[in-house]
Design an enzyme around this catalytic site. Structure first.
Site, PDB file in Angstrom:
ATOM      1  N   SER A 186       0.740  -1.340   0.089  1.00  0.00           N
ATOM      2  CA  SER A 186      -0.018  -0.085   0.012  1.00  0.00           C
ATOM      3  C   SER A 186       0.782   1.309   0.168  1.00  0.00           C
ATOM      4  CB  SER A 186      -0.889   0.013   1.190  1.00  0.00           C
ATOM      5  OG  SER A 186      -1.930   0.832   0.926  1.00  0.00           O
ATOM      6  N   ASP A 439      -8.346  -5.407  -6.291  1.00  0.00           N
ATOM      7  CA  ASP A 439      -7.748  -4.132  -5.286  1.00  0.00           C
ATOM      8  C   ASP A 439      -8.190  -2.880  -6.122  1.00  0.00           C
ATOM      9  OD1 ASP A 439      -6.850  -2.465  -3.678  1.00  0.00           O
ATOM     10  OD2 ASP A 439      -4.656  -3.072  -4.074  1.00  0.00           O
ATOM     11  N   HIS A 464      -6.296  -6.234  -1.726  1.00  0.00           N
ATOM     12  CA  HIS A 464      -5.277  -5.470  -1.624  1.00  0.00           C
ATOM     13  C   HIS A 464      -4.016  -6.202  -0.510  1.00  0.00           C
ATOM     14  CE1 HIS A 464      -3.803  -1.505  -1.253  1.00  0.00           C
ATOM     15  NE2 HIS A 464      -4.010  -1.394   0.465  1.00  0.00           N
TER      16      HIS A 464
END
Length: 508
Positions: A186, A439, A464
């Site tokens: 991320s 995602d 994700h």
């Protein structure tokens, strides 16, 4: 209001809702807890491996860092937390695997469990992790004030990593023969790629999972991917499900327009009365968050993934009844008696400057969106299945109201970030960009190979940061294949570093 769902927990990161919507904040906290349990279980299941080797506990410590790396006249400092795991390390020449922290507190599991730990075990690596400045315990007492928070940035975070590299190298008498590889997911995935980009003499290679390296003010593609995922039969979605979601929000919008607010407050268990217009936006954003979170964290929440939500929407008598059911089940899974839809409460929460050494740093992360990234997930495009009240302006207003940052300043900051890092064409080397098609954040990452050593791995059916979790026998074939590709490339790069020991950190 709208959301910013990145990845940041324990070993797997968390990018979450940007606008501070209450459901999104609750979901991020819950995902953080669930991941901690997951990594805890994974760690203890592998104790005793390799056989006969005594367990060496992870070491927690603090390094004194300059508050401002770019102004040596500023003598202010802060204490930054780190973790070290020597369990697998083959002294003295084994590689170093650096796990980069993000927008939440880290724990010892950042060096005890996860994909990078499994790779470290294989390659006999020293494991180190660094908590991001201004998150967790790595912050001064006045750090969240308007004056104190100005030293929070990705550029300062990269300088922290460079300083930490020197600290670890001195602590263990490391040489250029100790090959460094960094990992992150991320926002920390972006930091991983940027650390390799900006400090190629320090880190030999990087893995950037679900990394939104392109800053985007109006992130309309987020909800485009959410819509695609809700209609994707591979993960339990369908066109019928997507249509039901769209219809349900149209009904909510019609009730808001005609002023039937009491019914909405009752049907969706609002903690307090809704006041126009800001509470209305907060309300529809909280409802949208349930679907957005289910997509981004697909299969992580026991009762909230795409398949289960679509089953609830389709089996209900009407689209509106389906939305009521989805909200009720979500509340039950989160242990909520009501939903906080007050916009003033959101503002109040984001203005709080009291420190919290655990969990997600909501105020800090929103500040970074205002000063670097944008990432505002809006619903002003026809592809968005939710309410058009989720606007860019409704989210930018928080920057002004909370941090006194103008819209023009946010726009300029996003432009600078892309100029500084190269957006989704970073022109570096030895970086693996890993993304899942479920995602929503993959829309801001690198999806095609940029060169022979800037590699993109795209995983069908995963959400994700899926690859960052500990491997499991039930992993889908696409994820297993991606893990094999990552492991193979890491092995190749470590081999090339050994063959050219004094070029170990040079550009390829």
């Amino acid at each position: 209001m709208a959301r910013l769902v990145l990845c940041v927990l324990l070993v797997v990161p968390l990018l979450g809702g940007c606008d501070g919507a209450w459901n999104q904040r609750q979901l991020r906290k819950r995902i953080h807890q669930l991941r901690e349990i997951q990594y805890f279980k994974s760690f203890y299941s592998r104790l005793g491996v390799p056989k006969g080797a005594p367990y060496v506990p992870a070491v927690e410590g603090y390094i004194t860092q300059p508050l401002d790396h770019f102004n040596r006249r500023n003598n202010a400092t802060y204490k930054q937390r780190y973790w070290i795991n020597e369990e697998f390390w083959q002294r003295p020449g084994g590689p170093v695997f650096l796990y980069i922290g993000g927008e939440a507190a880290e724990s010892e599991f950042s060096v005890l469990s996860g994909e990078h730990v499994e790779l470290a075990q294989k390659h006999r690596s020293l494991l180190v992790s660094l908590e991001h400045r201004y998150y967790g315990a790595s912050i001064n007492q006045d750090g969240l004030t308007l004056e104190g928070i100005r030293f929070l940035s990705s550029q300062q975070a990269l300088a922290d990593l460079a300083s930490f590299h020197m600290f670890i190298s001195q602590k263990y008498n490391l040489t250029r023969n100790n090959t460094w590889i960094c990992f992150g997911g991320s926002y920390p995935g972006s930091l991983s790629a940027w650390f390799r980009l900006k400090f190629p003499h320090l880190v030999y290679a990087a893995v950037a999972s679900s990394a939104p390296v392109r800053a985007e003010l109006n992130f309309i593609d987020y909800n485009k991917v959410v819509a695609d995922s809700l209609s994707d039969p591979v993960i339990g979605g369908s066109e019928k499900c997507l249509d039901k979601v769209k219809d349900s929000f149209r009904v909510v919008e019609s009730l808001l327009k005609v002023g039937n607010i009491t019914q909405l407050e009752k049907d969706f268990f609002s903690c307090a009365s809704l006041h126009p217009p800001d509470d209305y936006t907060e309300f529809v954003s909280n409802l949208a968050d349930i679907f957005m979170g289910a997509v981004q964290y697909n299969n992580e929440m026991p009762s909230s993934d795409v398949r289960k939500i679509c089953q609830q929407m389709i089996s209900a008598g009407s689209a509106y009844e389906g939305l009521i059911s989805v909200n009720a089940i979500y509340m039950e899974s989160m242990g909520l008696k009501c939903v906080e839809n007050s916009h003033e409460k959101t503002l109040s929460d984001l203005r709080k400057t009291e420190l919290d050494p655990v969990g997600v740093g909501e105020r800090q992360w929103y500040y970074q969106t205002c000063t670097e990234f944008g990432y505002y997930q809006t619903c002003e495009h026809a592809s968005c299945p939710f309410s058009p009240r989720i606007t860019l302006q409704s989210q930018l207003e928080l920057c002004t109201k909370v941090f006194q940052i103008t819209t023009e300043s946010v726009f300029q900051a996003v432009q600078f970030t892309n100029e500084f890092y190269g957006a989704d064409h970073p022109k570096s080397s030895r970086i693996i960009f890993v993304n899942g098609d479920v995602d929503p954040w993959h829309a801001l990452s690198v999806l095609k190979n940029q060169s022979h050593s800037e590699i993109a791995i795209f995983i069908n059916g995963t959400a994700h940061c899926a690859n960052m979790a500990p491997s499991h026998a039930t992993d889908p074939p696409s994820l297993q294949k991606a893990r094999e590709e990552i492991a193979m490339k890491i092995g190749e790069w470590l081999k090339s570093a050994r063959e050219e020991p004094f070029l170990g950190s040079a550009l390829s």
